[in-house]
Design a protein around this motif. Structure first.
Motif, mmCIF file in Angstrom:
data_model
loop_
_atom_site.group_PDB
_atom_site.id
_atom_site.type_symbol
_atom_site.label_atom_id
_atom_site.label_comp_id
_atom_site.label_asym_id
_atom_site.label_seq_id
_atom_site.Cartn_x
_atom_site.Cartn_y
_atom_site.Cartn_z
ATOM 1 N N VAL A 129 2.271 -34.043 -17.579
ATOM 2 C CA VAL A 129 2.356 -33.750 -16.146
ATOM 3 C C VAL A 129 1.357 -34.594 -15.362
ATOM 4 O O VAL A 129 1.682 -35.187 -14.321
ATOM 5 C CB VAL A 129 2.112 -32.242 -15.900
ATOM 6 C CG1 VAL A 129 1.919 -31.962 -14.416
ATOM 7 C CG2 VAL A 129 3.283 -31.427 -16.442
ATOM 8 N N ALA A 130 0.118 -34.655 -15.852
ATOM 9 C CA ALA A 130 -0.902 -35.448 -15.167
ATOM 10 C C ALA A 130 -0.553 -36.932 -15.187
ATOM 11 O O ALA A 130 -0.778 -37.646 -14.196
ATOM 12 C CB ALA A 130 -2.262 -35.212 -15.812
ATOM 13 N N SER A 131 0.004 -37.414 -16.293
ATOM 14 C CA SER A 131 0.362 -38.826 -16.391
ATOM 15 C C SER A 131 1.462 -39.185 -15.399
ATOM 16 O O SER A 131 1.391 -40.224 -14.724
ATOM 17 C CB SER A 131 0.818 -39.154 -17.821
ATOM 18 O OG SER A 131 -0.210 -38.902 -18.750
ATOM 19 N N LEU A 132 2.487 -38.341 -15.299
ATOM 20 C CA LEU A 132 3.573 -38.623 -14.363
ATOM 21 C C LEU A 132 3.095 -38.549 -12.920
ATOM 22 O O LEU A 132 3.501 -39.370 -12.082
ATOM 23 C CB LEU A 132 4.722 -37.641 -14.591
ATOM 24 C CG LEU A 132 5.463 -37.766 -15.929
ATOM 25 C CD1 LEU A 132 6.551 -36.718 -16.042
ATOM 26 C CD2 LEU A 132 6.064 -39.158 -16.087
ATOM 27 N N SER A 133 2.230 -37.592 -12.620
ATOM 28 C CA SER A 133 1.679 -37.514 -11.263
ATOM 29 C C SER A 133 0.784 -38.707 -10.962
ATOM 30 O O SER A 133 0.769 -39.226 -9.832
ATOM 31 C CB SER A 133 0.896 -36.205 -11.084
ATOM 32 O OG SER A 133 1.738 -35.084 -11.213
ATOM 33 N N TYR A 134 0.037 -39.150 -11.967
ATOM 34 C CA TYR A 134 -0.814 -40.334 -11.784
ATOM 35 C C TYR A 134 0.027 -41.564 -11.478
ATOM 36 O O TYR A 134 -0.370 -42.430 -10.680
ATOM 37 C CB TYR A 134 -1.639 -40.563 -13.045
ATOM 38 C CG TYR A 134 -2.519 -41.790 -13.006
ATOM 39 C CD1 TYR A 134 -3.726 -41.778 -12.309
ATOM 40 C CD2 TYR A 134 -2.142 -42.965 -13.642
ATOM 41 C CE1 TYR A 134 -4.531 -42.893 -12.258
ATOM 42 C CE2 TYR A 134 -2.943 -44.089 -13.591
ATOM 43 C CZ TYR A 134 -4.135 -44.057 -12.901
ATOM 44 O OH TYR A 134 -4.925 -45.178 -12.852
ATOM 45 N N LEU A 135 1.219 -41.653 -12.085
ATOM 46 C CA LEU A 135 2.110 -42.783 -11.846
ATOM 47 C C LEU A 135 2.926 -42.634 -10.563
ATOM 48 O O LEU A 135 3.711 -43.528 -10.231
ATOM 49 C CB LEU A 135 3.065 -42.950 -13.030
ATOM 50 C CG LEU A 135 2.420 -43.325 -14.366
ATOM 51 C CD1 LEU A 135 3.455 -43.322 -15.472
ATOM 52 C CD2 LEU A 135 1.736 -44.684 -14.270
ATOM 53 N N GLY A 136 2.765 -41.509 -9.867
ATOM 54 C CA GLY A 136 3.506 -41.297 -8.628
ATOM 55 C C GLY A 136 4.869 -40.690 -8.831
ATOM 56 O O GLY A 136 5.678 -40.672 -7.893
ATOM 57 N N LEU A 137 5.159 -40.174 -10.032
ATOM 58 C CA LEU A 137 6.472 -39.607 -10.327
ATOM 59 C C LEU A 137 6.476 -38.087 -10.333
ATOM 60 O O LEU A 137 7.509 -37.482 -10.617
ATOM 61 C CB LEU A 137 6.968 -40.111 -11.693
ATOM 62 C CG LEU A 137 7.169 -41.616 -11.810
ATOM 63 C CD1 LEU A 137 7.525 -42.001 -13.238
ATOM 64 C CD2 LEU A 137 8.259 -42.085 -10.845
ATOM 65 N N GLY A 138 5.333 -37.480 -10.054
ATOM 66 C CA GLY A 138 5.245 -36.028 -10.076
ATOM 67 C C GLY A 138 4.889 -35.471 -8.715
ATOM 68 O O GLY A 138 5.612 -35.664 -7.742
ATOM 69 N N ALA A 139 3.769 -34.758 -8.663
ATOM 70 C CA ALA A 139 3.321 -34.173 -7.401
ATOM 71 C C ALA A 139 3.011 -35.269 -6.390
ATOM 72 O O ALA A 139 2.396 -36.281 -6.716
ATOM 73 C CB ALA A 139 2.083 -33.307 -7.640
ATOM 74 N N GLN A 140 3.440 -35.054 -5.159
ATOM 75 C CA GLN A 140 3.255 -36.031 -4.097
ATOM 76 C C GLN A 140 2.165 -35.578 -3.136
ATOM 77 O O GLN A 140 1.911 -34.374 -2.985
ATOM 78 C CB GLN A 140 4.571 -36.232 -3.339
ATOM 79 C CG GLN A 140 5.704 -36.759 -4.208
ATOM 80 C CD GLN A 140 5.391 -38.118 -4.805
ATOM 81 O OE1 GLN A 140 5.158 -39.079 -4.087
ATOM 82 N NE2 GLN A 140 5.363 -38.187 -6.131
ATOM 83 N N PRO A 141 1.475 -36.537 -2.508
ATOM 84 C CA PRO A 141 0.430 -36.194 -1.539
ATOM 85 C C PRO A 141 1.020 -35.292 -0.443
ATOM 86 O O PRO A 141 2.179 -35.466 -0.052
ATOM 87 C CB PRO A 141 0.001 -37.549 -0.979
ATOM 88 C CG PRO A 141 0.406 -38.534 -2.035
ATOM 89 C CD PRO A 141 1.646 -37.986 -2.657
ATOM 90 N N PRO A 142 0.224 -34.337 0.026
ATOM 91 C CA PRO A 142 -1.193 -34.069 -0.286
ATOM 92 C C PRO A 142 -1.406 -32.995 -1.358
ATOM 93 O O PRO A 142 -2.459 -32.355 -1.371
ATOM 94 C CB PRO A 142 -1.727 -33.608 1.062
ATOM 95 C CG PRO A 142 -0.576 -32.826 1.644
ATOM 96 C CD PRO A 142 0.671 -33.532 1.188
#
Length: 296
Positions: free
Chosen positions: A231-244
């Protein structure tokens, strides 16, 4: 013996039983110290999540450009990020989001993988061949690659992130449960139950299901850390949770441009991920040793 004596004897037996259970718990903790450390770290994190909003009432989404990149202070115990948001509040909110996502994935994969594994292992035949070819096809590639492909195809969002992670994690439970069923279905007690006329549903629910509970619990506890990393890896790549959204992987990505000047923006969420993964692995390893009959 009088009634009072009987009552006193019963109370003494109850108290002795409680003392024995308490001593057994302490022996378990002493026998598996690493599991105790994992529980302590995980419990500390949970208590921080619960008490954090009461200790620091800052809004994790409130932007204050005049307070950007500030050092730790009484109002902001861990300082502020590049948009002036409280890092402590964002870490606490991120813990709630990250652990909630991991819990949803674990529940979904168990609900999908366990019934399929039970059915394919017990019924066998063409159904088993068909499902296992799908499982082997998905398992032929690394989990993170498939998760990136699915999440990238569906689009960046938390719901698509959940679908991507579930799509790669359910196969582990199918393989585990199926292997246990294949070992158990030919044993004598299963033959006796079939000879007694019990149906397929009874055989699966009453005879096979109790044998898979402990292995599934151990696998789930070990999987929590892996799921958090994905989950953290996908969010780090911009594929998961979006700002903010204050998710730990997204916070790592937000702090990346400032790593050389203010590394705390990446160290704090990275440390949280490391502690959770480490505690879950210690708990899972301890449960594996505790529930393994060969260790008793």
């Amino acid at each position: 013996m009088s009634t009072n004596d009987n009552a006193m004897s019963a109370a003494a037996l109850i108290q002795q039983g409680r003392s024995t259970k308490s001593a057994s718990r302490w022996r378990i903790l002493l026998r598996y110290p690493l599991m105790s450390v994992g529980f302590a770290v995980f419990l500390t994190l949970i208590l921080t999540i619960i008490a954090g909003p009461y200790l620091v009432s800052n809004d994790p989404l409130q932007i204050e450009m005049s307070d950007r990149l500030q050092p730790p202070s009484w109002d902001n115990p861990l300082g502020t990020d590049h948009l002036g948001r409280c890092m402590f509040s964002r870490l606490v909110a991120g813990a709630q989001i990250t652990l909630s996502l991991a819990g949803i994935v674990i529940a979904a994969t168990i609900l999908i993988g366990v019934p399929i594994g039970l059915l394919t292992g017990y019924v066998g035949g063409r159904l088993d061949t068909f499902i296992m070819r799908i499982v082997d096809g998905i398992g032929a590639l690394p989990e993170i690659i498939i998760a990136i492909a699915v999440s990238g195809f569906l689009g960046p969002s938390i719901s698509n992130l959940l679908l991507a992670v579930i799509a790669v994690k359910w196969i582990e439970y199918v393989r585990l449960v199926r292997s246990i069923v294949l070992l158990e279905r030919e044993k004598e007690y299963m033959e006796a139950a079939r000879a007694a006329g019990f149906g397929t549903w009874h055989m699966i629910r009453r005879q096979l299901l109790p044998h898979i509970v402990s292995p599934v619990v151990v696998l789930a506890s070990l999987d929590i850390g892996k799921i958090i990393l994905i989950v953290a890896s996908l969010s780090y790549l911009g594929l998961g949770a979006q700002p903010p959204t204050p998710e730990w992987g997204a916070m790592l990505n937000d702090g990346r441009p400032y790593f050389q000047t203010i590394p705390e923006l990446m160290i704090y969420p990275g440390l949280c991920i490391m502690l959770v993964v480490m505690s879950c692995n210690l708990i899972g390893d301890g449960l594996r040793q505790l529930l393994d009959v060969r260790n008793k």
